[in-house]
Design a protein around this motif. Structure first.
Motif, PDB file in Angstrom:
ATOM      1  N   LEU A 230      12.042  33.129  36.353  1.00  0.00           N
ATOM      2  CA  LEU A 230      13.035  32.952  37.416  1.00  0.00           C
ATOM      3  C   LEU A 230      12.793  31.698  38.234  1.00  0.00           C
ATOM      4  O   LEU A 230      13.614  31.361  39.087  1.00  0.00           O
ATOM      5  CB  LEU A 230      12.996  34.161  38.362  1.00  0.00           C
ATOM      6  CG  LEU A 230      13.427  35.497  37.757  1.00  0.00           C
ATOM      7  CD1 LEU A 230      13.141  36.629  38.742  1.00  0.00           C
ATOM      8  CD2 LEU A 230      14.899  35.475  37.368  1.00  0.00           C
TER       9      LEU A 230
ATOM     10  N   THR B 249      16.867  34.635  31.858  1.00  0.00           N
ATOM     11  CA  THR B 249      17.183  35.937  32.446  1.00  0.00           C
ATOM     12  C   THR B 249      17.962  36.801  31.471  1.00  0.00           C
ATOM     13  O   THR B 249      17.707  38.007  31.351  1.00  0.00           O
ATOM     14  CB  THR B 249      17.995  35.735  33.747  1.00  0.00           C
ATOM     15  OG1 THR B 249      17.241  34.919  34.651  1.00  0.00           O
ATOM     16  CG2 THR B 249      18.299  37.062  34.415  1.00  0.00           C
TER      17      THR B 249
ATOM     18  N   GLU C 142      13.196  42.030  39.416  1.00  0.00           N
ATOM     19  CA  GLU C 142      13.935  40.771  39.305  1.00  0.00           C
ATOM     20  C   GLU C 142      14.849  40.557  40.497  1.00  0.00           C
ATOM     21  O   GLU C 142      14.867  39.475  41.104  1.00  0.00           O
ATOM     22  CB  GLU C 142      14.759  40.747  38.020  1.00  0.00           C
ATOM     23  CG  GLU C 142      15.611  39.497  37.886  1.00  0.00           C
ATOM     24  CD  GLU C 142      16.566  39.527  36.715  1.00  0.00           C
ATOM     25  OE1 GLU C 142      17.793  39.420  36.939  1.00  0.00           O
ATOM     26  OE2 GLU C 142      16.077  39.668  35.575  1.00  0.00           O
TER      27      GLU C 142
ATOM     28  N   PRO D  26       7.367  36.947  37.009  1.00  0.00           N
ATOM     29  CA  PRO D  26       8.525  36.240  37.573  1.00  0.00           C
ATOM     30  C   PRO D  26       8.671  34.795  37.143  1.00  0.00           C
ATOM     31  O   PRO D  26       9.593  34.114  37.588  1.00  0.00           O
ATOM     32  CB  PRO D  26       8.258  36.328  39.083  1.00  0.00           C
ATOM     33  CG  PRO D  26       6.769  36.334  39.181  1.00  0.00           C
ATOM     34  CD  PRO D  26       6.293  37.145  37.994  1.00  0.00           C
TER      35      PRO D  26
ATOM     36  N   VAL E 212      17.291  28.843  33.398  1.00  0.00           N
ATOM     37  CA  VAL E 212      16.902  30.103  34.032  1.00  0.00           C
ATOM     38  C   VAL E 212      17.894  31.213  33.687  1.00  0.00           C
ATOM     39  O   VAL E 212      17.513  32.361  33.452  1.00  0.00           O
ATOM     40  CB  VAL E 212      16.784  29.924  35.557  1.00  0.00           C
ATOM     41  CG1 VAL E 212      16.609  31.266  36.255  1.00  0.00           C
ATOM     42  CG2 VAL E 212      15.613  29.003  35.891  1.00  0.00           C
TER      43      VAL E 212
ATOM     44  N   ARG F 129      14.666  37.539  43.244  1.00  0.00           N
ATOM     45  CA  ARG F 129      15.787  36.629  43.461  1.00  0.00           C
ATOM     46  C   ARG F 129      16.278  36.699  44.903  1.00  0.00           C
ATOM     47  O   ARG F 129      16.594  35.671  45.514  1.00  0.00           O
ATOM     48  CB  ARG F 129      16.923  36.961  42.497  1.00  0.00           C
ATOM     49  CG  ARG F 129      16.600  36.634  41.042  1.00  0.00           C
ATOM     50  CD  ARG F 129      17.650  37.188  40.092  1.00  0.00           C
ATOM     51  NE  ARG F 129      18.972  36.647  40.368  1.00  0.00           N
ATOM     52  CZ  ARG F 129      20.094  37.122  39.809  1.00  0.00           C
ATOM     53  NH1 ARG F 129      20.024  38.130  38.943  1.00  0.00           N
ATOM     54  NH2 ARG F 129      21.250  36.566  40.090  1.00  0.00           N
TER      55      ARG F 129
END
Length: 236
Positions: A229, A131, A154, A226, A127, A158
């Motif tokens: 993530l 990212t 993002e 997403p 991940v 998160r």
């Protein structure tokens, strides 16, 4: 709580989470704007961010360093040290922080006894790389407006996963200078972009909170997906 939520999402059981917590040898309190790890440091410990925000960057002699990543509660700060002990970047606090410290030897024994914790480490690494690719795309290809929208999407995603968001808003302890640095923007440019997002009624920034006023509109501007993530999408 943020760490427990993260581990639970990775399929780590409650007893394994307790074992990880028990392996923390100490908790360090760090003031804001301090270097936690320096480039070329050799580390024998892993650090978990319990409270606060940190960033990573590579120091430069002639230019203001650009923030390369942001860490929020529940994130590991230096997993690379398990495999490459010498640091190739700086980890610095952006706010006051509490950090749990686990010696490498204890962490490796923990992964041997509890394979799902080892699996979690692999997923975290995947991940983190995914990212980093999005950040590279934001800084090198997207226009500043779209890049800032993506970064906000993002961070909200998160923060929500870590239990830090409240409805449609999330804490933003960074200054606009620091947030702009993640996109290679000056303060003036970052301020202009934030005001433009607010004028479009996509977000609002009040004090130390950002509110998502129009999630669908913001994700459309950012072309935000997403999936990168989510640990369950990181590997089969």
């Amino acid at each position: 709580m943020s760490l427990r939520r993260r581990l639970d999402r990775c399929g780590v059981s409650a007893p394994e989470i307790d074992a990880l917590a028990a392996s923390v040898s100490r908790v360090a309190t760090i003031e804001a704007d301090r270097e936690i790890l320096r480039e070329d440091d050799v580390t024998a410990q892993c650090r978990i961010l319990l409270d606060g925000w940190t960033c990573k960057y590579i120091p430069l002699n002639t230019f203001r360093p650009q923030i390369l990543s942001l860490q929020i509660p529940g994130d590991f700060l230096d997993l690379q040290g398990l495999f490459r002990r010498r640091m190739d970047h700086v980890v610095a606090s952006l706010t006051p922080c509490r950090i749990g410290v686990i010696p490498h030897d204890a962490f490796k024994r923990l992964m041997e006894r509890h394979p799902r914790i080892g699996r979690m480490v692999q997923l975290e690494a995947v991940v983190e790389l995914a990212t980093a690719r999005r950040w590279l795309l934001n800084a090198g290809h997207r226009q500043a407006y779209e890049g800032m929208a993506h970064l906000i999407c993002e961070l909200f995603t998160r923060a929500a996963a870590a239990g830090l968001a409240e409805a449609s808003r999330f804490p933003m302890p960074l200054t606009q200078t620091e947030l702009g640095s993640a996109l290679g923007l000056t303060l003036v440019h970052a301020n202009r972009i934030v005001r433009r997002l607010a004028s479009a009624k996509l977000v609002s920034w009040r004090g130390r909170w950002i509110t998502i006023e129009d999630w669908d509109g913001l994700t459309e501007v950012a072309e935000f997906d997403p999936a990168y993530l989510k640990p369950e999408h990181a590997a089969p």
